[in-house]
Scaffold this motif. Structure first.
Motif, PDB file in Angstrom:
ATOM      1  N   ILE A   4      72.838  -8.567 -34.515  1.00 22.03           N
ATOM      2  CA  ILE A   4      71.993  -7.379 -34.413  1.00 22.03           C
ATOM      3  C   ILE A   4      71.850  -6.975 -32.951  1.00 22.03           C
ATOM      4  O   ILE A   4      72.104  -7.765 -32.041  1.00 22.03           O
ATOM      5  N   ARG A   5      71.429  -5.741 -32.743  1.00 21.75           N
ATOM      6  CA  ARG A   5      71.115  -5.243 -31.394  1.00 21.75           C
ATOM      7  C   ARG A   5      69.640  -4.847 -31.395  1.00 21.75           C
ATOM      8  O   ARG A   5      69.172  -4.143 -32.284  1.00 21.75           O
ATOM      9  N   VAL A   6      68.923  -5.316 -30.386  1.00 25.33           N
ATOM     10  CA  VAL A   6      67.485  -5.079 -30.270  1.00 25.33           C
ATOM     11  C   VAL A   6      67.233  -4.191 -29.054  1.00 25.33           C
ATOM     12  O   VAL A   6      67.785  -4.436 -27.974  1.00 25.33           O
ATOM     13  N   PHE A   7      66.399  -3.184 -29.233  1.00 27.75           N
ATOM     14  CA  PHE A   7      66.033  -2.278 -28.140  1.00 27.75           C
ATOM     15  C   PHE A   7      64.578  -2.498 -27.778  1.00 27.75           C
ATOM     16  O   PHE A   7      63.702  -2.447 -28.641  1.00 27.75           O
ATOM     17  N   THR A   8      64.334  -2.778 -26.497  1.00 28.81           N
ATOM     18  CA  THR A   8      62.961  -2.958 -26.021  1.00 28.81           C
ATOM     19  C   THR A   8      62.627  -1.850 -25.035  1.00 28.81           C
ATOM     20  O   THR A   8      63.509  -1.103 -24.583  1.00 28.81           O
ATOM     21  N   GLU A   9      61.354  -1.800 -24.679  1.00 30.00           N
ATOM     22  CA  GLU A   9      60.932  -0.885 -23.634  1.00 30.00           C
ATOM     23  C   GLU A   9      61.637  -1.234 -22.330  1.00 30.00           C
ATOM     24  O   GLU A   9      62.207  -2.312 -22.196  1.00 30.00           O
ATOM     25  N   PHE A  57      60.873 -11.343 -26.043  1.00 32.09           N
ATOM     26  CA  PHE A  57      61.253 -10.458 -24.947  1.00 32.09           C
ATOM     27  C   PHE A  57      60.011 -10.214 -24.108  1.00 32.09           C
ATOM     28  O   PHE A  57      58.895 -10.415 -24.573  1.00 32.09           O
ATOM     29  N   ASP A  58      60.191  -9.765 -22.883  1.00 35.76           N
ATOM     30  CA  ASP A  58      59.040  -9.463 -22.036  1.00 35.76           C
ATOM     31  C   ASP A  58      58.648  -7.996 -22.092  1.00 35.76           C
ATOM     32  O   ASP A  58      58.013  -7.489 -21.177  1.00 35.76           O
ATOM     33  N   ALA A  59      59.048  -7.329 -23.153  1.00 32.14           N
ATOM     34  CA  ALA A  59      58.641  -5.941 -23.387  1.00 32.14           C
ATOM     35  C   ALA A  59      58.628  -5.719 -24.889  1.00 32.14           C
ATOM     36  O   ALA A  59      59.318  -6.418 -25.642  1.00 32.14           O
ATOM     37  N   ALA A  60      57.867  -4.756 -25.328  1.00 28.11           N
ATOM     38  CA  ALA A  60      57.747  -4.476 -26.760  1.00 28.11           C
ATOM     39  C   ALA A  60      59.075  -4.009 -27.340  1.00 28.11           C
ATOM     40  O   ALA A  60      59.842  -3.294 -26.690  1.00 28.11           O
ATOM     41  N   ILE A  61      59.328  -4.416 -28.562  1.00 27.11           N
ATOM     42  CA  ILE A  61      60.534  -4.010 -29.279  1.00 27.11           C
ATOM     43  C   ILE A  61      60.328  -2.598 -29.822  1.00 27.11           C
ATOM     44  O   ILE A  61      59.331  -2.323 -30.492  1.00 27.11           O
ATOM     45  N   LEU A  62      61.280  -1.722 -29.521  1.00 25.17           N
ATOM     46  CA  LEU A  62      61.222  -0.344 -30.003  1.00 25.17           C
ATOM     47  C   LEU A  62      61.943  -0.171 -31.330  1.00 25.17           C
ATOM     48  O   LEU A  62      61.555   0.655 -32.148  1.00 25.17           O
ATOM     49  N   GLY A  63      63.044  -0.903 -31.516  1.00 26.03           N
ATOM     50  CA  GLY A  63      63.820  -0.764 -32.739  1.00 26.03           C
ATOM     51  C   GLY A  63      64.962  -1.762 -32.779  1.00 26.03           C
ATOM     52  O   GLY A  63      65.282  -2.404 -31.774  1.00 26.03           O
ATOM     53  N   ILE A  64      65.588  -1.860 -33.961  1.00 17.62           N
ATOM     54  CA  ILE A  64      66.660  -2.828 -34.180  1.00 17.62           C
ATOM     55  C   ILE A  64      67.798  -2.154 -34.932  1.00 17.62           C
ATOM     56  O   ILE A  64      67.568  -1.520 -35.973  1.00 17.62           O
ATOM     57  N   ALA A  65      69.018  -2.300 -34.424  1.00 18.19           N
ATOM     58  CA  ALA A  65      70.222  -1.896 -35.141  1.00 18.19           C
ATOM     59  C   ALA A  65      70.702  -3.130 -35.891  1.00 18.19           C
ATOM     60  O   ALA A  65      71.072  -4.130 -35.270  1.00 18.19           O
ATOM     61  N   ALA A  66      70.670  -3.082 -37.223  1.00 13.19           N
ATOM     62  CA  ALA A  66      70.943  -4.270 -38.021  1.00 13.19           C
ATOM     63  C   ALA A  66      72.168  -4.125 -38.922  1.00 13.19           C
ATOM     64  O   ALA A  66      72.484  -5.050 -39.659  1.00 13.19           O
ATOM     65  N   PHE A  67      72.854  -2.980 -38.866  1.00  8.74           N
ATOM     66  CA  PHE A  67      74.023  -2.765 -39.713  1.00  8.74           C
ATOM     67  C   PHE A  67      75.160  -2.174 -38.885  1.00  8.74           C
ATOM     68  O   PHE A  67      74.944  -1.618 -37.801  1.00  8.74           O
ATOM     69  N   GLN A  68      76.368  -2.289 -39.408  1.00 15.29           N
ATOM     70  CA  GLN A  68      77.556  -1.904 -38.658  1.00 15.29           C
ATOM     71  C   GLN A  68      77.480  -0.487 -38.097  1.00 15.29           C
ATOM     72  O   GLN A  68      77.819  -0.265 -36.945  1.00 15.29           O
ATOM     73  N   ASP A  69      77.057   0.490 -38.891  1.00 16.90           N
ATOM     74  CA  ASP A  69      77.078   1.868 -38.401  1.00 16.90           C
ATOM     75  C   ASP A  69      76.120   2.082 -37.233  1.00 16.90           C
ATOM     76  O   ASP A  69      76.472   2.741 -36.251  1.00 16.90           O
ATOM     77  N   ILE A  83      68.830   7.754 -30.782  1.00 16.41           N
ATOM     78  CA  ILE A  83      69.660   6.785 -31.492  1.00 16.41           C
ATOM     79  C   ILE A  83      68.949   6.398 -32.777  1.00 16.41           C
ATOM     80  O   ILE A  83      67.719   6.352 -32.835  1.00 16.41           O
ATOM     81  N   ARG A  84      69.742   6.129 -33.799  1.00 15.50           N
ATOM     82  CA  ARG A  84      69.200   5.716 -35.088  1.00 15.50           C
ATOM     83  C   ARG A  84      69.071   4.198 -35.103  1.00 15.50           C
ATOM     84  O   ARG A  84      69.929   3.488 -34.582  1.00 15.50           O
ATOM     85  N   VAL A  85      67.970   3.710 -35.663  1.00 14.47           N
ATOM     86  CA  VAL A  85      67.743   2.273 -35.815  1.00 14.47           C
ATOM     87  C   VAL A  85      67.414   1.983 -37.272  1.00 14.47           C
ATOM     88  O   VAL A  85      66.967   2.863 -38.003  1.00 14.47           O
ATOM     89  N   ASP A  86      67.665   0.746 -37.681  1.00 13.51           N
ATOM     90  CA  ASP A  86      67.405   0.346 -39.060  1.00 13.51           C
ATOM     91  C   ASP A  86      65.990  -0.181 -39.247  1.00 13.51           C
ATOM     92  O   ASP A  86      65.460  -0.156 -40.352  1.00 13.51           O
ATOM     93  N   ILE A  87      65.395  -0.677 -38.174  1.00 14.55           N
ATOM     94  CA  ILE A  87      64.035  -1.200 -38.203  1.00 14.55           C
ATOM     95  C   ILE A  87      63.320  -0.664 -36.969  1.00 14.55           C
ATOM     96  O   ILE A  87      63.860  -0.719 -35.861  1.00 14.55           O
ATOM     97  N   GLY A  88      62.110  -0.162 -37.155  1.00 16.80           N
ATOM     98  CA  GLY A  88      61.332   0.346 -36.025  1.00 16.80           C
ATOM     99  C   GLY A  88      61.646   1.799 -35.725  1.00 16.80           C
ATOM    100  O   GLY A  88      62.154   2.535 -36.563  1.00 16.80           O
ATOM    101  N   GLY A  89      61.333   2.187 -34.494  1.00 15.46           N
ATOM    102  CA  GLY A  89      61.511   3.578 -34.107  1.00 15.46           C
ATOM    103  C   GLY A  89      60.485   4.462 -34.786  1.00 15.46           C
ATOM    104  O   GLY A  89      59.586   4.004 -35.493  1.00 15.46           O
ATOM    105  N   VAL A  90      60.630   5.745 -34.569  1.00 14.30           N
ATOM    106  CA  VAL A  90      59.797   6.740 -35.236  1.00 14.30           C
ATOM    107  C   VAL A  90      60.721   7.476 -36.194  1.00 14.30           C
ATOM    108  O   VAL A  90      61.718   8.072 -35.773  1.00 14.30           O
ATOM    109  N   ASP A  91      60.429   7.371 -37.464  1.00 15.94           N
ATOM    110  CA  ASP A  91      61.304   7.934 -38.503  1.00 15.94           C
ATOM    111  C   ASP A  91      62.734   7.420 -38.363  1.00 15.94           C
ATOM    112  O   ASP A  91      63.698   8.157 -38.543  1.00 15.94           O
ATOM    113  N   THR A 104      75.694   2.432 -31.144  1.00 17.94           N
ATOM    114  CA  THR A 104      74.965   2.071 -29.920  1.00 17.94           C
ATOM    115  C   THR A 104      75.767   1.135 -29.024  1.00 17.94           C
ATOM    116  O   THR A 104      75.220   0.561 -28.076  1.00 17.94           O
ATOM    117  N   ASP A 105      77.050   0.990 -29.278  1.00 15.50           N
ATOM    118  CA  ASP A 105      77.895   0.136 -28.427  1.00 15.50           C
ATOM    119  C   ASP A 105      77.919   0.602 -26.976  1.00 15.50           C
ATOM    120  O   ASP A 105      78.189  -0.189 -26.082  1.00 15.50           O
TER     121      ASP A 105
END
Length: 185
Positions: free
Chosen positions: A172-177, A108-120, A71-79, A125-126
């Motif tokens: 926004i949507r936040v993805f954690t471990e 959160f009780d786990a590290a944040i992996l990435g954040i979806a911050a825009f509509q696309d 999945i693509r994220v706007d903040i975080g992730g790898v590339d 990721t719905d």
């Protein structure tokens, strides 16, 4: 022996739940609001000014989902991506405020992996929502110009927000471990 069983039961009850929203706060704002964790198992709608107050809200979406594709994220992730095969927990964070500037955080009780911050990226990721929540005006989700979110450099399980409130709000949507408290889904 009985005290050992009771102490063991209390330790299980007090054990932290990993990957879940656990706390938050508003540290500066022009209104009067507080941090609120919503129960996604109780039906409510989010979007299109359904809250219209100065609170910072968060709730857990689907937990422990193995990503079949990246999945693509706007903040975080790898590339800018979270890789296929990664187990993620998904969370929704929003201000649906009336006006003004709001600075706050969500823990959160786990590290944040990435954040979806825009509509696309949010729309893509719905499939990770999987709650009783109705998401309305989805075309208006995301952040507006001048809004910021970031992962705390010293606390990788803390999300910071700097949002200027206006209609229809910031989402926004936040993805954690993965969550250790929830079985794999």
């Amino acid at each position: 022996m009985r005290s050992v069983i009771i102490a063991g039961a209390l330790a299980v009850i007090q054990a932290p739940a990993f990957g879940l929203v656990i706390d938050g706060d508003i540290v500066r704002q022009t209104g009067v609001g507080q941090f609120v964790v919503l129960d996604p198992n109780r039906s409510f709608a989010v979007g299109a000014d359904t809250f219209d107050d100065d609170n910072l809200y968060a709730f857990d979406e689907d937990q422990n989902i193995v990503l079949e594709s990246p999945i693509r994220v706007d903040i975080g992730g790898v590339d800018g991506r979270i890789a296929a095969g990664t187990v993620v927990a998904s969370h929704y964070v929003f201000f649906d405020s009336l006006s003004g500037v709001h600075v706050g955080y969500v823990d959160f009780d786990a590290a944040i992996l990435g954040i979806a911050a825009f509509q696309d990226t949010m729309g893509a990721t719905d499939f990770l929502a999987n709650t009783d929540v109705r998401y309305i005006s989805t075309e208006l989700r995301g952040l507006e110009q001048g809004d910021y979110v970031w992962i705390d450099e010293d606390l990788p399980d803390r999300l910071w927000v700097y949002w200027a409130g206006s209609s229809p709000g910031d989402y926004i949507r936040v993805f954690t471990e993965e969550s250790k408290a929830v079985p794999l889904g």
